[in-house]
Scaffold this active site. Structure first.
Site, mmCIF file in Angstrom:
data_model
loop_
_atom_site.group_PDB
_atom_site.id
_atom_site.type_symbol
_atom_site.label_atom_id
_atom_site.label_comp_id
_atom_site.label_asym_id
_atom_site.label_seq_id
_atom_site.Cartn_x
_atom_site.Cartn_y
_atom_site.Cartn_z
ATOM 1 N N ASP A 1 -8.344 -3.634 -1.366
ATOM 2 C CA ASP A 1 -8.453 -4.668 -0.015
ATOM 3 C C ASP A 1 -8.354 -3.778 1.326
ATOM 4 O O ASP A 1 -8.797 -4.399 2.323
ATOM 5 C CB ASP A 1 -7.698 -6.044 -0.068
ATOM 6 C CG ASP A 1 -6.013 -5.449 0.173
ATOM 7 O OD1 ASP A 1 -5.839 -4.421 0.142
ATOM 8 O OD2 ASP A 1 -5.437 -6.744 0.221
ATOM 9 N N SER A 2 -7.986 -2.717 1.202
ATOM 10 C CA SER A 2 -7.845 -1.591 2.369
ATOM 11 C C SER A 2 -9.314 -1.812 2.756
ATOM 12 O O SER A 2 -9.581 -1.007 4.206
ATOM 13 C CB SER A 2 -7.390 -0.092 1.909
ATOM 14 O OG SER A 2 -8.198 0.334 0.793
ATOM 15 N N ASP B 1 -8.756 -5.112 -6.774
ATOM 16 C CA ASP B 1 -7.411 -5.436 -5.826
ATOM 17 C C ASP B 1 -7.200 -6.851 -5.431
ATOM 18 O O ASP B 1 -8.144 -7.377 -4.829
ATOM 19 C CB ASP B 1 -7.373 -4.426 -4.686
ATOM 20 C CG ASP B 1 -5.916 -4.528 -4.056
ATOM 21 O OD1 ASP B 1 -4.959 -4.695 -4.783
ATOM 22 O OD2 ASP B 1 -5.883 -3.940 -2.741
ATOM 23 N N LYS C 1 -5.060 -5.485 -9.815
ATOM 24 C CA LYS C 1 -3.843 -4.907 -9.027
ATOM 25 C C LYS C 1 -3.067 -6.072 -8.070
ATOM 26 O O LYS C 1 -4.165 -6.699 -7.415
ATOM 27 C CB LYS C 1 -4.009 -3.596 -8.274
ATOM 28 C CG LYS C 1 -2.643 -3.275 -7.678
ATOM 29 C CD LYS C 1 -2.914 -1.994 -6.874
ATOM 30 C CE LYS C 1 -3.479 -1.967 -5.347
ATOM 31 N NZ LYS C 1 -2.885 -2.811 -4.336
ATOM 32 N N GLU D 1 0.167 -7.028 -5.274
ATOM 33 C CA GLU D 1 1.349 -6.552 -4.575
ATOM 34 C C GLU D 1 2.432 -7.560 -4.798
ATOM 35 O O GLU D 1 2.341 -8.767 -4.647
ATOM 36 C CB GLU D 1 0.980 -6.568 -2.965
ATOM 37 C CG GLU D 1 -0.088 -5.610 -2.789
ATOM 38 C CD GLU D 1 -0.240 -5.456 -1.063
ATOM 39 O OE1 GLU D 1 0.532 -6.217 -0.339
ATOM 40 O OE2 GLU D 1 -1.455 -5.013 -0.941
ATOM 41 N N GLU E 1 4.182 2.839 -3.248
ATOM 42 C CA GLU E 1 3.376 3.230 -2.106
ATOM 43 C C GLU E 1 4.373 3.526 -1.073
ATOM 44 O O GLU E 1 5.218 2.614 -0.852
ATOM 45 C CB GLU E 1 2.416 2.306 -1.715
ATOM 46 C CG GLU E 1 1.855 2.385 -0.392
ATOM 47 C CD GLU E 1 0.631 1.792 0.325
ATOM 48 O OE1 GLU E 1 0.158 0.781 -0.691
ATOM 49 O OE2 GLU E 1 0.267 1.930 1.391
HETATM 50 O O1 KIV Z 1 -6.114 -1.665 -0.751
HETATM 51 C C1 KIV Z 1 -5.684 -0.517 -1.075
HETATM 52 O O2 KIV Z 1 -6.533 0.526 -0.945
HETATM 53 C C2 KIV Z 1 -4.468 -0.306 -1.759
HETATM 54 C C3 KIV Z 1 -3.543 0.943 -1.708
HETATM 55 C C4 KIV Z 1 -3.052 1.158 -0.302
HETATM 56 C C5 KIV Z 1 -2.593 1.055 -2.739
HETATM 57 O O3 KIV Z 1 -3.947 -1.486 -2.283
#
Ligand code: KIV
Length: 293
Positions: free
Chosen positions: A54-55, A93, A123, A125, A192
């Site tokens: 989600d970056s 994500d 994934k 968090e 991270e």
């Molecule tokens: O969104 C992302 O790219 C991530 C990484 C920072 C681990 O979750």
């Protein structure tokens, strides 16, 4: 001429293969990716894991944080990457508020990554407090990776984007988080921005693969944000980034040169033009003349 040696067909990376790599201590290379052409190149390079993070809210969409990223946005980008990838293990994500509200919503949204995009896993968090959600998604048959340490979706709670677990008390909490995620069925854990010695302890204490982003070498593989490593994100560069290419100045030069050549009429040249079919221009001109007469 001798026949070309047949290249053995590469095999798709799966969870058992990731576990085998861990067992033989072969570090996994892992990158974020958000688009089809870049995913084709990463897969061709043999990168073993790809995360549609989600970056992308920050790297691709220009938001200040990852919080505005929705499930629909994630699905569009993730599906594009999945269309390109043949071999790498692809992880979707889960964006902000797609798994925090209820286990049902978490399962539904995790399922969208698998069904609508074709990811291999998701994934999310959070540590111990997310363990029940990890359990619920895993029980629904979807592999989940846990992500602890600097978790960008909680940056306000963490007081900003900074390394986590730098004192004994918070380090102990991270270790407990990793153990809770493993206990809940996470197939792997991402650390991270945590100190290398803490990452080493976590790696020694859990059996599942542990990957790191800015968390030292004593883990089972390394993740990097693609825009950081190719010099395409200029707002800030974290300490742990190594730049393997610097594309921004190259692209800037190309765009500037193109602009100059359009202004000076150096572009386009005849080799960039289409011709009409043989004799058709004459026909057209005489037809226009007749119409005018
Ligand atoms: O969104 C992302 O790219 C991530 C990484 C920072 C681990 O979750």
């Amino acid at each position: 001429m001798a026949p070309k040696a047949q290249q053995p067909e590469r095999e798709k990376i799966t969870i058992p293969k990731l576990y085998e790599m861990k067992a033989r201590k072969e570090p996994v290379s892992w990158l974020t990716c958000y688009d089809y052409p870049t995913a084709l190149l990463m897969d061709r390079a043999g990168v073993e894991m790809i995360l549609i993070g989600d970056s992308l809210g920050m790297t691709m969409l220009g938001y200040q944080t990852t919080l505005p990223v929705t499930m629909d946005i994630m699905i569009t980008f993730t599906a594009a990457v999945c269309r390109a990838v043949k071999y790498a293990f692809v992880i979707g994500d889960m964006p902000y508020m797609s798994y925090q509200i209820s286990k049902e919503e978490a399962i539904r949204n995790a399922g969208r990554f698998m069904a609508e995009c074709g990811t291999d896993a998701v994934k999310l968090e959070g540590g111990a407090r997310m363990a029940p959600v990890v359990r619920a998604i895993t029980d629904a048959g979807i592999p989940v990776m846990g992500h602890i340490g600097l978790t960008p979706q909680s940056y306000t709670q963490l007081g900003g984007y900074k390394a986590q677990g730098r004192d004994a008390e918070t380090a102990q909490r991270l270790i407990a988080d990793a153990e809770a995620l493993e206990e809940a069925g996470a197939f792997a854990i991402l650390l991270e921005c945590i100190p290398a010695p803490v990452a080493k302890i976590i790696h020694e204490r859990v059996k599942v693969p542990v990957y790191g982003l800015g968390s030292g070498k004593d883990v089972d593989g390394q993740l990097m944000i693609v825009h950081d490593m190719i010099g395409m994100f200029e707002r800030f560069t974290p300490k742990f980034v190594k730049r393997y290419a610097n594309l921004s100045p190259i692209l800037l030069e190309a765009f500037s040169k193109y602009r100059e050549e359009v202004k000076s009429e150096k572009f386009p040249q005849p080799e960039h033009f289409y011709a009409m079919a043989e004799g058709e221009l004459e026909k057209l001109l005489s037809a226009l003349k007749r119409r005018r007469a």
